[in-house]
Design a protein around this motif. Structure first.
Motif, PDB file in Angstrom:
ATOM      1  N   THR A 150      35.839  38.762  44.785  1.00  0.00           N
ATOM      2  CA  THR A 150      35.509  40.089  44.255  1.00  0.00           C
ATOM      3  C   THR A 150      36.465  41.142  44.785  1.00  0.00           C
ATOM      4  N   HIS A 188      38.773  43.745  42.648  1.00  0.00           N
ATOM      5  CA  HIS A 188      38.830  45.193  42.837  1.00  0.00           C
ATOM      6  C   HIS A 188      40.273  45.688  42.847  1.00  0.00           C
ATOM      7  N   GLU A 193      41.591  45.462  39.305  1.00  0.00           N
ATOM      8  CA  GLU A 193      41.006  46.495  38.449  1.00  0.00           C
ATOM      9  C   GLU A 193      41.620  47.859  38.735  1.00  0.00           C
ATOM     10  N   SER A 222      29.566  45.209  42.009  1.00  0.00           N
ATOM     11  CA  SER A 222      30.324  44.676  40.876  1.00  0.00           C
ATOM     12  C   SER A 222      29.595  43.551  40.155  1.00  0.00           C
ATOM     13  N   TYR A 247      30.417  38.559  38.005  1.00  0.00           N
ATOM     14  CA  TYR A 247      31.287  39.720  38.165  1.00  0.00           C
ATOM     15  C   TYR A 247      31.391  40.487  36.853  1.00  0.00           C
ATOM     16  N   THR A 286      33.549  43.428  35.011  1.00  0.00           N
ATOM     17  CA  THR A 286      34.702  44.324  34.969  1.00  0.00           C
ATOM     18  C   THR A 286      34.277  45.739  34.592  1.00  0.00           C
ATOM     19  N   THR A 288      32.585  47.470  37.576  1.00  0.00           N
ATOM     20  CA  THR A 288      33.578  47.869  38.573  1.00  0.00           C
ATOM     21  C   THR A 288      34.335  49.101  38.107  1.00  0.00           C
ATOM     22  N   GLN A 309      32.307  52.103  38.714  1.00  0.00           N
ATOM     23  CA  GLN A 309      32.305  52.485  40.126  1.00  0.00           C
ATOM     24  C   GLN A 309      33.578  53.257  40.474  1.00  0.00           C
TER      25      GLN A 309
END
Length: 365
Positions: A43, A47, A50, A308, A315, A317, A320, A323
């Motif tokens: 993860t 991050h 992303e 996430s 997970y 996307t 995330t 966030q």
């Protein structure tokens, strides 16, 4: 939303994110550790990917401070990665990944723990509460002092999770009381090596130096992971100055950046940081950083695994991205916890000292 947030921030977004432990097996580790401190290596990698796809430029904390002060101009939004506490998991799982991807980061060290087998008070308390729950401790028929009862009773009654009770407890008591509660719980539970958590080990100085040679930065995080707003002025200054000196001595680098334990700070703490040559202090306030803002109240977004996870437990996307773009904050679905605090008075510290509670005639219902 990103465009709107950029205009709100003075032309550039400066997103500082905070992590604690990057682990290989989140599912296994979450059974025995504070969940909010954990993120899996997979993860964590997502991050970073992303953030890059969202157009962020990975930057050092010093670059972010310079952009905020107008000394530098950023062509893209900045993404700054920070780690608190110096857990060895960061060396094992985050460091190789960051090095491979060419991403800078800063690790804030509570220097009294580095190179030792000690565990942080929060990790020890979490572990002891879990042991007490597993052994079905009956707190009101124990010799536990009042602060220890305040911590364990909500967990054993089912009204709070261990993490919730621990957060509330740490927010009310200085370091000395935390240590006294640890000792009281260990005594009540019969002692033994199983009462010290295996997990939560910290880096040693050789590992710190190895990361520093590869360009990673280290900042101060007090000597003993101490919430400074709960300590007298003399202790505050010692925690700040001696932690800075320890890193500079061991790593032979200048320490200019500081992380507030619990994210709590005050004007007195900031004054001491300025006096001793620091350039910045990071909080855990989940708010936008403003160009022209105060470098000693830098805002950070604290991230962990579940931030996430989508509805199906995998997970996400999209989540995330929400966030990173502050969607939930902008929509009023979350709020930031203020970091600015008043100092705990000497009277309140005295009243926090452990006093043995009398044994009741019967257990409360």
């Amino acid at each position: 939303m990103a465009v709107y947030r950029r205009s709100q921030s003075g032309g550039r977004r400066i997103l500082i994110v905070s992590y604690h432990r990057v682990v290989g097996d989140f599912t296994g580790e979450v059974q025995r550790s504070i969940p909010g401190l954990l993120i899996s290596q997979g993860t964590f990698r997502r991050h970073l990917e992303e953030a890059a796809l969202a157009g962020y430029e990975f930057a050092s904390i010093g670059d972010a401070v310079d952009v905020m002060a107008g000394r530098k101009v950023a062509k893209r939004d900045l993404f700054v990665i920070t780690f608190d506490d110096g857990y060895r998991d960061v060396y094992r799982y985050a460091y190789p990944l960051l090095k491979q991807m060419g991403v800078p980061a800063i690790i804030y060290l509570p220097t009294d723990f580095i190179g030792t087998n000690r565990r942080f008070h929060h990790d020890r308390l979490f572990h002891l509460v879990q042991v007490a729950k597993a052994r079905r401790l009956r707190p009101y028929f124990s010799a536990l002092p009042e602060p220890a009862l305040q911590l364990v009773t909500p967990v054993l009654s089912g009204s709070k999770t261990p993490s919730e009770s621990l957060d509330d407890f740490i927010g009310e008591h200085p370091s000395g009381v935390l240590l006294d509660v640890i000792e009281a719980l260990e005594k009540e539970l019969g002692g033994g090596p199983e009462l010290l958590p295996e997990q939560g080990d910290v880096m040693d100085w050789d590992e710190v130096r190895r990361m520093a040679r590869d360009g990673f930065e280290f900042g101060a995080h007090t000597l003993g992971h101490t919430v400074l707003t709960m300590e007298p002025l003399e202790q505050m200054e010692r925690e700040i100055l001696e932690s800075k000196r320890a890193i500079e001595r061991e790593v032979e680098t200048q320490v200019q950046h500081f992380a507030y334990c619990n994210g709590w700070y005050s004007d007195d703490v900031i004054r001491l940081l300025r006096t001793h040559g620091f350039r910045s202090g990071v909080t855990t306030e989940d708010l936008p950083n403003q160009v022209g803002g105060d470098p000693f109240t830098l805002k950070r977004k604290v991230l962990w695994e579940n931030f996430s996870l989508g509805m199906l437990g995998d997970y996400s996307t999209a989540l995330t991205g929400c966030q990173l773009d502050d969607c939930f904050m902008m929509l009023g679905m979350s709020r930031s916890v203020p970091g600015r605090r008043t100092h705990l008075s000497a009277t309140r510290v005295a009243n926090s000292l452990l006093v043995r509670s009398p044994l009741p005639l019967e257990e409360p219902t």
